[in-house]
Design a protein around this motif. Sequence first.
Motif, PDB file in Angstrom:
ATOM      1  N   ALA A 140     -50.984  24.584 -49.591  1.00 60.94           N
ATOM      2  CA  ALA A 140     -49.588  25.023 -49.657  1.00 60.94           C
ATOM      3  C   ALA A 140     -49.221  25.390 -51.088  1.00 60.94           C
ATOM      4  O   ALA A 140     -48.497  26.357 -51.341  1.00 60.94           O
ATOM      5  N   HIS A 141     -49.756  24.581 -52.029  1.00 54.67           N
ATOM      6  CA  HIS A 141     -49.497  24.887 -53.429  1.00 54.67           C
ATOM      7  C   HIS A 141     -50.085  26.239 -53.818  1.00 54.67           C
ATOM      8  O   HIS A 141     -49.449  27.039 -54.514  1.00 54.67           O
ATOM      9  N   GLY A 142     -51.311  26.506 -53.352  1.00 53.56           N
ATOM     10  CA  GLY A 142     -51.934  27.790 -53.661  1.00 53.56           C
ATOM     11  C   GLY A 142     -51.146  28.959 -53.083  1.00 53.56           C
ATOM     12  O   GLY A 142     -50.975  29.992 -53.733  1.00 53.56           O
ATOM     13  N   ALA A 143     -50.651  28.762 -51.842  1.00 48.83           N
ATOM     14  CA  ALA A 143     -49.854  29.828 -51.229  1.00 48.83           C
ATOM     15  C   ALA A 143     -48.567  30.045 -52.008  1.00 48.83           C
ATOM     16  O   ALA A 143     -48.123  31.191 -52.213  1.00 48.83           O
ATOM     17  N   GLU A 144     -47.975  28.936 -52.465  1.00 49.95           N
ATOM     18  CA  GLU A 144     -46.737  29.056 -53.236  1.00 49.95           C
ATOM     19  C   GLU A 144     -47.004  29.736 -54.577  1.00 49.95           C
ATOM     20  O   GLU A 144     -46.201  30.556 -55.044  1.00 49.95           O
ATOM     21  N   VAL A 145     -48.148  29.405 -55.197  1.00 52.59           N
ATOM     22  CA  VAL A 145     -48.509  30.072 -56.449  1.00 52.59           C
ATOM     23  C   VAL A 145     -48.665  31.571 -56.237  1.00 52.59           C
ATOM     24  O   VAL A 145     -48.198  32.387 -57.046  1.00 52.59           O
ATOM     25  N   SER A 146     -49.301  31.945 -55.109  1.00 52.86           N
ATOM     26  CA  SER A 146     -49.460  33.372 -54.816  1.00 52.86           C
ATOM     27  C   SER A 146     -48.113  34.039 -54.621  1.00 52.86           C
ATOM     28  O   SER A 146     -47.878  35.156 -55.114  1.00 52.86           O
ATOM     29  N   ARG A 147     -47.209  33.345 -53.898  1.00 54.49           N
ATOM     30  CA  ARG A 147     -45.869  33.901 -53.702  1.00 54.49           C
ATOM     31  C   ARG A 147     -45.136  34.044 -55.029  1.00 54.49           C
ATOM     32  O   ARG A 147     -44.464  35.048 -55.279  1.00 54.49           O
ATOM     33  N   GLN A 148     -45.283  33.018 -55.875  1.00 55.89           N
ATOM     34  CA  GLN A 148     -44.617  33.073 -57.169  1.00 55.89           C
ATOM     35  C   GLN A 148     -45.173  34.204 -58.034  1.00 55.89           C
ATOM     36  O   GLN A 148     -44.426  34.884 -58.738  1.00 55.89           O
ATOM     37  N   ARG A 149     -46.504  34.402 -57.953  1.00 61.68           N
ATOM     38  CA  ARG A 149     -47.098  35.493 -58.742  1.00 61.68           C
ATOM     39  C   ARG A 149     -46.613  36.842 -58.245  1.00 61.68           C
ATOM     40  O   ARG A 149     -46.329  37.745 -59.044  1.00 61.68           O
ATOM     41  N   ALA A 150     -46.538  36.989 -56.906  1.00 58.40           N
ATOM     42  CA  ALA A 150     -46.033  38.247 -56.359  1.00 58.40           C
ATOM     43  C   ALA A 150     -44.576  38.462 -56.761  1.00 58.40           C
ATOM     44  O   ALA A 150     -44.160  39.579 -57.108  1.00 58.40           O
ATOM     45  N   ARG A 151     -43.808  37.352 -56.708  1.00 54.08           N
ATOM     46  CA  ARG A 151     -42.404  37.449 -57.097  1.00 54.08           C
ATOM     47  C   ARG A 151     -42.288  37.799 -58.581  1.00 54.08           C
ATOM     48  O   ARG A 151     -41.437  38.599 -58.990  1.00 54.08           O
ATOM     49  N   LEU A 152     -43.170  37.199 -59.386  1.00 53.75           N
ATOM     50  CA  LEU A 152     -43.166  37.495 -60.816  1.00 53.75           C
ATOM     51  C   LEU A 152     -43.535  38.950 -61.075  1.00 53.75           C
ATOM     52  O   LEU A 152     -42.934  39.614 -61.935  1.00 53.75           O
ATOM     53  N   ALA A 153     -44.518  39.450 -60.321  1.00 52.83           N
ATOM     54  CA  ALA A 153     -44.899  40.858 -60.487  1.00 52.83           C
ATOM     55  C   ALA A 153     -43.738  41.783 -60.136  1.00 52.83           C
ATOM     56  O   ALA A 153     -43.500  42.785 -60.820  1.00 52.83           O
ATOM     57  N   ASP A 154     -43.011  41.439 -59.068  1.00 53.74           N
ATOM     58  CA  ASP A 154     -41.847  42.244 -58.692  1.00 53.74           C
ATOM     59  C   ASP A 154     -40.784  42.187 -59.778  1.00 53.74           C
ATOM     60  O   ASP A 154     -40.143  43.199 -60.100  1.00 53.74           O
ATOM     61  N   LEU A 155     -40.581  40.986 -60.333  1.00 58.92           N
ATOM     62  CA  LEU A 155     -39.585  40.844 -61.398  1.00 58.92           C
ATOM     63  C   LEU A 155     -39.998  41.627 -62.633  1.00 58.92           C
ATOM     64  O   LEU A 155     -39.158  42.259 -63.288  1.00 58.92           O
ATOM     65  N   GLU A 156     -41.299  41.584 -62.955  1.00 59.67           N
ATOM     66  CA  GLU A 156     -41.774  42.341 -64.116  1.00 59.67           C
ATOM     67  C   GLU A 156     -41.580  43.841 -63.902  1.00 59.67           C
ATOM     68  O   GLU A 156     -41.172  44.561 -64.820  1.00 59.67           O
TER      69      GLU A 156
END
Length: 583
Positions: A140-156
């Motif tokens: 679950a942590h890995g999935a959340e990290v992936s979501r956060q990275r995708a969200r970060l990429a969108d924010l960037e």
Amino acid sequence: MTGAGERDTGDTRDTRVAVDAALLPSVFSGAPVAMIALDRDGAVTAMTPSVERLLGYGEAELLGRPLHDRVRHQHADGHAVAAEECAILAALRAARPAAGEDDVFLREDGSALVVTWAFAPTVLAHTLTGGVLTFSDARAHGAEVSRQRARLADLEAANVRLALLADVSRALGDSDDVVTGLRTLARLLVPVLADWVTVDVLAEDGSALERVALTHRDPALDAAGAARLGPLPPLRPGMTSGLAQVLHGAPLHHHRVVPAVAVDALAAERLDLVRDLGAVEGITAPLRARGRTLGAITLVRTDTARPYRQEDLDFTADLAARAGALLDTTRVLGRQVHRAEQMQRALLPDLAPRIGPLELAGLYRPASDLAQVGGDWYDAFALPDGSTGLVIGDVAGHDLHAATRMGAIRHKLRALAGDRIGPASEVVTRLDRVVQRFAPDDVATLVYARLTTTPGGAHLRWTCAGHPPPLLLTPGAPARLLDDVVDLPVGVADLARADADLPLAPGATLVLYSDGLVEHPGESLTTGLARLLRVGADLGGTPLPGLGPELLARMRPTGLDDIAVLAVRLDGPAATTAGSPVS
């Protein structure tokens, strides 16, 4: 976290267990991971509710029992971990922190839970009392990290577009003429948003079409593009190419480029361009203003690995609208730069020299190029409860749009502040919602403050929305920047804003200013603010009407940006008029 309770045995270890059980709930309440407190022998003394959710064991099954005996622990290969091999127990015995990942805890039902864990010992008075184990579901942590990275990429990506929009707005406002502005716009878009860009402009009567900009990421092709500037085939009724459709009023044309037969003269010219420069995908957006199409901008990519997304289409449409507004404004106003300054000054308030025990002075200096209409403003007004509202603000951009939006936002803020007296943060939050609903493209920084004066003294309460911090000059004290609170600009995001408050001494001077006073090319904002502190330290006793001009003289701003300054001085003991009301 629920504790095991204190056992009345007189044993010091039991007392330490009670200390853990009493303190850990307040420390770890609401924690996003599962946590277990252990005594120095590895027995469970407290646990968060998330332990039962992840492992299936309730408090009655774990509290007071050795964790390693109750919760089976395996290596990633499925072999059981013996107590003497357990990294958690080893860390407990050695009173040192430890961490691990991809280890396996067995749930109560026997199923495996892959975990990421960390352990920290608790030591009181140089004595080990136990420790705290935290763990979470690794998958679950890995999935959340992936979501956060995708969200970060969108924010960037969003930040890139936002920065590009700010650069475009600044470039369009800085240009001496519209053609220079449109060429700068094309250069800013390459290669960030496109591999090559063209800008085509219709004559005011629509009879002629001219290419005013062509920029390519390849320097050789970019240099050759100058030969393709100039008149294009005129727009005729019945033309059906993508560019012709946009110039005839279509909102936007997004297409994959495929070899085709030219259907009209404009299409033939565009086909030659594609053959020479390459193309895979393109967007053509109209330059529109006041219901009329004035031209078109075309963005082209030559790499199949970089397809355009909906965000790019929306951004291009917004960009084209801004460029269309510039083109229309330039045609309407021409070179009448002094009219621009007069309009800017007309949008600023007529500042009263005094409001009760407060002396006020405002200053506005336009940019050196008077064609750059700015969005800086100041305001001061009496509120129904007797306090005084103080504002400094800056709407993003250096164009007519920024100036007109400045006037609208200034009046909205004044109306919201006077309609319902409340904390400064609440007023700006309400303004944020109004701007995002009715003018979602607007972005503004500002400081809004309420200054309350009573016979017992004065108090300042303020909030900052992405703006440089106010300068406070207090008799007998060092100059100070009021940087206690900084939030995002208005119009960027819906967020809960914060307040700061400070008592003001008699004779104190508050200076609100826009960023043009402290920003210099190639210099950080921190350096500019430090220079303002040094300069301000010598100006506390300067008569207020001369404070703004003296700041400009000593700060030596570049003149590239307009500047607004609002200075407010609280009457000193000798200057205060007895019984003077706050108007």
